[in-house]
Design a protein around this motif. Structure first.
Motif, PDB file in Angstrom:
ATOM      1  N   MET A   1       0.824  -1.207   0.000  1.00  0.00           N
ATOM      2  CA  MET A   1       0.000   0.000   0.000  1.00  0.00           C
ATOM      3  C   MET A   1       0.859   1.257   0.000  1.00  0.00           C
ATOM      4  O   MET A   1       0.571   2.237  -0.703  1.00  0.00           O
ATOM      5  N   GLU A   2       1.935   1.242   0.784  1.00  0.00           N
ATOM      6  CA  GLU A   2       2.831   2.398   0.826  1.00  0.00           C
ATOM      7  C   GLU A   2       3.511   2.605  -0.518  1.00  0.00           C
ATOM      8  O   GLU A   2       3.673   3.737  -0.994  1.00  0.00           O
ATOM      9  N   GLU A   3       3.911   1.513  -1.159  1.00  0.00           N
ATOM     10  CA  GLU A   3       4.540   1.613  -2.475  1.00  0.00           C
ATOM     11  C   GLU A   3       3.555   2.160  -3.505  1.00  0.00           C
ATOM     12  O   GLU A   3       3.905   3.004  -4.338  1.00  0.00           O
ATOM     13  N   MET A   4       2.317   1.672  -3.457  1.00  0.00           N
ATOM     14  CA  MET A   4       1.293   2.164  -4.381  1.00  0.00           C
ATOM     15  C   MET A   4       1.006   3.644  -4.139  1.00  0.00           C
ATOM     16  O   MET A   4       0.888   4.430  -5.097  1.00  0.00           O
ATOM     17  N   ALA A   5       0.908   4.036  -2.862  1.00  0.00           N
ATOM     18  CA  ALA A   5       0.655   5.441  -2.545  1.00  0.00           C
ATOM     19  C   ALA A   5       1.799   6.328  -3.037  1.00  0.00           C
ATOM     20  O   ALA A   5       1.567   7.428  -3.571  1.00  0.00           O
ATOM     21  N   GLU A   6       3.032   5.851  -2.884  1.00  0.00           N
ATOM     22  CA  GLU A   6       4.180   6.629  -3.343  1.00  0.00           C
ATOM     23  C   GLU A   6       4.195   6.715  -4.871  1.00  0.00           C
ATOM     24  O   GLU A   6       4.510   7.768  -5.442  1.00  0.00           O
TER      25      GLU A   6
END
Length: 312
Positions: free
Chosen positions: A61-66
């Motif tokens: 999720m953090e990678e997608m948000a970034e």
């Protein structure tokens, strides 16, 4: 090795064990981890698997948000922004007017097919964006929004120009590609950018805004700067002035310092259309012809000569 002792019911014997109900491990321990336990296999994951799965999901999720954040900031994500959040006067616009027929065609295209090409904006603050390019599309969508409530948003790409000059360059390049600007509009945006402090002088503005143009074309745009300085605001149809007439006017204005004031006074008259305005400007360039001498009245010198010869 000590022998295990079996627990018996109070006051009972080993035979009583057969009458006791068999308790499932899952019933006694509903949170028992996945795996083999007491001959039973359960579906609930083990705590360590829970932690590993949660960590992997969080990382994804953090990678997608970034990724989405970078795509948004780099202008690779199309945003749907409310029309009322776009400030059309963020930059001094290079295009002075829009052809009514072209605008009508654009409105009908947007009504039938929707917006196909995003506009470009710069972030000004929370829920505020400044228009860089796409003035005609924004104007057409606002016209449609007044008729139909479904046209309340505009598709946009977010740009982050390092400085104001980059925003002006992006605006000019977009308009040059789509619908070429007139020489007057090119010169005017260069002059306005200099006046706004975006560029230090005319030369820098011309070389930056029209970097892809030839040197001859930049020279012609520079000549139109004289016309813009002298008559901007007085002309009603400046974008209709052609290259030849504009260059002639610029040359005449440089040669005659008083021509600008005379033209400004003449342009205060009622001018119905671009053709009438260009006719007025053309007359100002045509030198007044001397009145022809009437044949019945000979020139004074010739008459005097005749009298002198007659006396002699």
């Amino acid at each position: 090795m000590a022998k295990r002792k079996r627990l018996l019911p109070l006051g009972g014997t080993t035979d009583d064990l057969a009458d006791l109900p068999v308790l499932e491990t899952k019933a006694m321990f509903p949170g028992y981890p996945q795996g083999y336990a007491g001959g039973h296999t359960y579906s609930r994951p083990a705590p360590i698997a829970d932690m590993a799965g949660a960590a992997a999901a969080t990382a994804a999720m953090e990678e997608m948000a970034e990724t989405l954040r970078r795509a948004r900031e780099d202008g690779r994500m199309v945003l749907a922004l409310p029309l009322d959040q776009i400030e059309a006067d963020y930059l001094v616009r290079d295009r002075l007017t829009a052809d009514p027929e072209d605008m009508a065609a654009l409105v009908e295209s947007l009504r039938a097919r929707g917006q196909q090409t995003p506009i470009e904006v710069a972030a000004l603050g929370p829920d505020r964006y400044g228009l860089i390019s796409g003035w005609r599309r924004l104007r057409a969508l606002r016209q449609l929004a007044a008729e139909d409530a479904k046209f309340t948003t505009v598709l946009a790409l977010l740009r982050r120009p390092d400085q104001s000059s980059d925003a002006y360059v992006a605006m000019v390049e977009e308009n040059e590609i789509r619908v070429g600007l007139s020489f007057y509009e090119r010169a005017r945006i260069a002059l306005k950018a200099v006046e706004a402090g975006v560029f230090p002088d005319d030369r820098s503005a011309l070389r930056s805004l029209f970097a892809s143009a030839s040197r001859a074309k930049r020279s012609k745009i520079g000549s139109f700067l004289t016309l813009v300085r002298a008559l901007d605001g007085a002309l009603r149809f400046p974008e209709a002035i052609g290259e030849r007439l504009g260059l002639q006017l610029a040359q005449a204005l440089e040669a005659d310092p008083g021509l600008a004031s005379r033209l400004q006074l003449a342009l205060q008259a009622e001018i119905p259309d671009a053709m009438a305005e260009q006719t007025l400007l053309q007359r100002a360039l045509t030198p007044a012809r001397p009145k022809p001498v009437s044949p019945e009245t000979p020139p004074r010198a010739f008459a005097c000569g005749c009298r002198n010869r007659a006396r002699s």
